[in-house]
Every structure is written in C-alpha cells, then in structure tokens.
Design a protein around this motif. Sequence first.
Motif, short mmCIF file in Angstrom:
data_model
loop_
_atom_site.label_atom_id
_atom_site.label_comp_id
_atom_site.label_asym_id
_atom_site.label_seq_id
_atom_site.Cartn_x
_atom_site.Cartn_y
_atom_site.Cartn_z
N MET A 1 0.85 -1.17 0.00
CA MET A 1 0.00 0.00 0.00
C MET A 1 0.90 1.23 0.00
N LEU A 2 0.49 2.22 -0.79
CA LEU A 2 1.23 3.47 -0.89
C LEU A 2 0.34 4.58 -0.37
N THR A 3 0.87 5.40 0.52
CA THR A 3 0.12 6.53 1.06
C THR A 3 0.87 7.80 0.74
N THR A 4 0.14 8.78 0.20
CA THR A 4 0.73 10.08 -0.10
C THR A 4 -0.31 11.16 0.11
N THR A 5 0.13 12.38 0.34
CA THR A 5 -0.77 13.51 0.52
C THR A 5 -0.61 14.45 -0.66
N ILE A 6 -1.74 14.83 -1.24
CA ILE A 6 -1.72 15.76 -2.37
C ILE A 6 -2.54 16.98 -1.98
N ASP A 7 -1.95 18.16 -2.12
CA ASP A 7 -2.64 19.41 -1.82
C ASP A 7 -3.51 19.76 -3.02
N ILE A 8 -4.84 19.63 -2.86
CA ILE A 8 -5.76 19.83 -3.99
C ILE A 8 -5.92 21.30 -4.37
N LYS A 10 -3.39 23.14 -5.15
CA LYS A 10 -2.28 23.42 -6.05
C LYS A 10 -2.32 22.45 -7.23
N GLU A 11 -1.70 22.85 -8.32
CA GLU A 11 -1.58 21.96 -9.48
C GLU A 11 -0.72 20.76 -9.09
N PRO A 12 -1.12 19.55 -9.52
CA PRO A 12 -0.31 18.37 -9.17
C PRO A 12 1.03 18.39 -9.90
N THR A 13 2.02 17.85 -9.24
CA THR A 13 3.34 17.75 -9.85
C THR A 13 3.35 16.56 -10.81
N ALA A 14 4.37 16.47 -11.63
CA ALA A 14 4.50 15.34 -12.57
C ALA A 14 4.57 14.03 -11.78
#
Length: 102
Positions: A1-8, A10-14
């Motif tokens: 399982m992979l867990t990551t946080t994305i700040d919605i 801001k534009e997502p990084t590559a």
Amino acid sequence: MLTTTIDITKEPTAEQIKILEDAMKRPVTPDEDCPELSEEELLQFSRIANIRQAERKKQTVTLRLSPQALKTARSLGKGYTSVLSRILESALMDKETIKRFL
C-alpha cells in the motif's frame, strides 16, 4: 500500500500525476475490510443515494427583498444566493429567531 498527501489547492506535480496514473492501473482487490458487494447491496446503495440526492435538491422560489437587503446580499459576490439559502436555513432552525420576527 502506498500513502501520499496531495494538496488539492495546487496543481499536481508530474510525480503526483504518475502516482495517480499508476494507482488507476492497479486492480481492485476486495479484502476483509472492504469486501466485494453483491448486486443487491449495490442496488441498495443506489436507492439510498437517489433518496439523499432528492432531499438535497434545491427548489426555486420567488422572494421579495428590500433594496438594502438585496444590495447587501449582492455585495457578497458570486454565490450570494447560496449564502442567503444557508442563512435562511440556519435562521429557520432557531425558534428564538422565528419568534422575534413573527
């Protein structure tokens, strides 16, 4: 399982886009915590979702406002009608507010 946080906000990084694309390619694997649902269970969820959607559907009404109230409401900017709806709903839930204006 992979867990990551994305700040919605801001534009997502590559790198984040690649993580999401890779996640979409992975197969869904039911387990004890999240078993596969039967057709009947899926239909039940669908019925409940339809009922809740109907309960949330807003109705169009005609409402007379004083010029000052309308000016103040419009000064709130785009979406002011939604703000008015929430204010009215909140006021109608408060019995003291209702008594004060009857």
